[in-house]
Design a protein around this motif. Structure first.
Motif, short mmCIF file in Angstrom:
data_model
loop_
_atom_site.label_atom_id
_atom_site.label_comp_id
_atom_site.label_asym_id
_atom_site.label_seq_id
_atom_site.Cartn_x
_atom_site.Cartn_y
_atom_site.Cartn_z
N GLU A 128 -0.89 13.32 -18.80
CA GLU A 128 -1.98 14.18 -18.33
C GLU A 128 -1.83 14.51 -16.84
O GLU A 128 -2.12 15.62 -16.41
CB GLU A 128 -3.34 13.54 -18.60
N TYR A 129 -1.36 13.54 -16.08
CA TYR A 129 -1.15 13.77 -14.65
C TYR A 129 0.10 14.62 -14.41
O TYR A 129 0.10 15.51 -13.57
CB TYR A 129 -1.10 12.44 -13.90
N TYR A 130 1.16 14.34 -15.18
CA TYR A 130 2.39 15.13 -15.04
C TYR A 130 2.13 16.60 -15.34
O TYR A 130 2.67 17.48 -14.67
CB TYR A 130 3.48 14.61 -15.96
N LYS A 131 1.30 16.87 -16.36
CA LYS A 131 0.97 18.26 -16.70
C LYS A 131 0.29 18.96 -15.53
O LYS A 131 0.38 20.17 -15.41
CB LYS A 131 0.03 18.29 -17.91
N ASN A 132 -0.38 18.20 -14.70
CA ASN A 132 -1.06 18.76 -13.53
C ASN A 132 -0.25 18.56 -12.25
O ASN A 132 -0.80 18.60 -11.14
CB ASN A 132 -2.45 18.13 -13.38
N ILE B 284 6.83 -12.65 -8.23
CA ILE B 284 5.61 -11.93 -7.84
C ILE B 284 6.07 -10.70 -7.07
O ILE B 284 6.89 -10.80 -6.15
CB ILE B 284 4.71 -12.79 -6.94
N MET B 285 5.51 -9.54 -7.43
CA MET B 285 5.90 -8.31 -6.75
C MET B 285 4.66 -7.54 -6.32
O MET B 285 3.70 -7.41 -7.08
CB MET B 285 6.75 -7.44 -7.68
N TRP B 286 4.70 -7.05 -5.11
CA TRP B 286 3.71 -6.11 -4.62
C TRP B 286 4.39 -4.76 -4.47
O TRP B 286 5.49 -4.66 -3.90
CB TRP B 286 3.17 -6.55 -3.27
N SER B 287 3.73 -3.74 -4.97
CA SER B 287 4.28 -2.38 -4.89
C SER B 287 3.25 -1.44 -4.28
O SER B 287 2.06 -1.55 -4.56
CB SER B 287 4.62 -1.85 -6.29
N LYS B 288 3.73 -0.56 -3.45
CA LYS B 288 2.90 0.49 -2.89
C LYS B 288 3.35 1.80 -3.52
O LYS B 288 4.53 2.14 -3.47
CB LYS B 288 3.06 0.56 -1.37
N LEU B 289 2.42 2.50 -4.15
CA LEU B 289 2.72 3.76 -4.82
C LEU B 289 2.03 4.89 -4.09
O LEU B 289 0.87 4.77 -3.69
CB LEU B 289 2.25 3.71 -6.28
N ILE B 290 2.75 5.98 -3.95
CA ILE B 290 2.28 7.14 -3.20
C ILE B 290 2.12 8.32 -4.16
O ILE B 290 3.06 8.65 -4.89
CB ILE B 290 3.30 7.54 -2.10
N PRO B 291 0.97 8.98 -4.19
CA PRO B 291 0.81 10.17 -5.05
C PRO B 291 1.56 11.36 -4.46
O PRO B 291 1.51 11.60 -3.25
CB PRO B 291 -0.70 10.41 -5.05
N VAL B 292 2.26 12.07 -5.34
CA VAL B 292 3.02 13.25 -4.91
C VAL B 292 2.78 14.41 -5.86
O VAL B 292 2.51 14.21 -7.05
CB VAL B 292 4.54 12.98 -4.81
N HIS C 275 -5.18 11.35 -3.48
CA HIS C 275 -5.82 11.17 -4.78
C HIS C 275 -7.10 11.99 -4.80
O HIS C 275 -7.83 12.02 -3.81
CB HIS C 275 -6.18 9.70 -5.00
N ASP C 276 -7.38 12.61 -5.94
CA ASP C 276 -8.64 13.35 -6.01
C ASP C 276 -9.81 12.39 -6.27
O ASP C 276 -9.61 11.22 -6.61
CB ASP C 276 -8.57 14.47 -7.06
N SER C 277 -11.01 12.90 -6.09
CA SER C 277 -12.20 12.04 -6.18
C SER C 277 -12.39 11.48 -7.59
O SER C 277 -12.85 10.35 -7.75
CB SER C 277 -13.44 12.80 -5.72
N LYS C 278 -12.05 12.23 -8.61
CA LYS C 278 -12.17 11.74 -9.99
C LYS C 278 -11.26 10.53 -10.21
O LYS C 278 -11.67 9.53 -10.79
CB LYS C 278 -11.84 12.86 -10.98
N PHE C 279 -10.02 10.63 -9.76
CA PHE C 279 -9.10 9.51 -9.90
C PHE C 279 -9.59 8.31 -9.09
O PHE C 279 -9.58 7.18 -9.58
CB PHE C 279 -7.67 9.88 -9.45
#
Length: 164
Positions: free
Chosen positions: A49-53, A107-115, A125-129
């Protein structure tokens, strides 16, 4: 809502080194794949759903601590949680343990960035997310520490659990 979903996986031969230990780089795949499954299975989160957008997430960074080897044919339990989020990133923790959850493997910590997939650029990130994601943040984890301190905390919790 479940804040620490977990699942089981089997360590495959092709993912191991000549000693039968899970290859260090393969830990990333097991942990990332488990988080993807947790999002789908526990939160009904559909990446398509996110990929489509034209929205996706890229890895900004990984920090991982290896404590014990995962070995060929072993069943492991992988737990994941969203520790923190803001408009520019997500901070996710994934933990690999033995099947009975008595021994931590990594144990892993990951930082993910929206693109944006069309532009390849970072987007907020939009307000809905943001509203949805806030419902799954694991507020029980103190996330203003470094991973070494978090590792010690988890090991202490595990020892306490084993003595009960």
């Amino acid at each position: 809502m479940e804040k620490n979903p977990n699942s089981k996986d089997k360590i495959r031969f092709t993912d191991c080194d000549m000693f039968g230990h899970l290859n260090n780089s393969r830990y990333l795949e097991y942990l990332i794949n488990a988080r993807e499954d947790h999002l789908k299975d526990f939160y009904n989160f559909d990446f398509n759903e996110y990929y489509k957008n034209d929205l996706a997430w890229v890895i900004g960074s990984h920090e991982i601590v290896y404590l014990r080897p995962a070995v060929f044919n072993e069943i492991v339990t992988i737990q994941s949680s969203l520790l923190n989020l803001d408009v520019d990133s997500l901070h996710v923790e994934t933990i690999m343990m033995d099947e009975s959850q008595n021994q931590i493997k990594a144990i892993m910590w990951s930082k993910l960035i929206p693109v944006n997939l069309k532009t390849g650029r970072k987007v907020p990130h939009d307000s809905k997310f943001m509203e949805w994601a806030k419902t799954i943040v694991n507020t029980e984890v103190i996330n203003n520490v470094d991973l070494q301190i978090r590792t010690k905390q988890l090991l202490t919790e595990l020892k306490v659990k084993q003595t009960q």
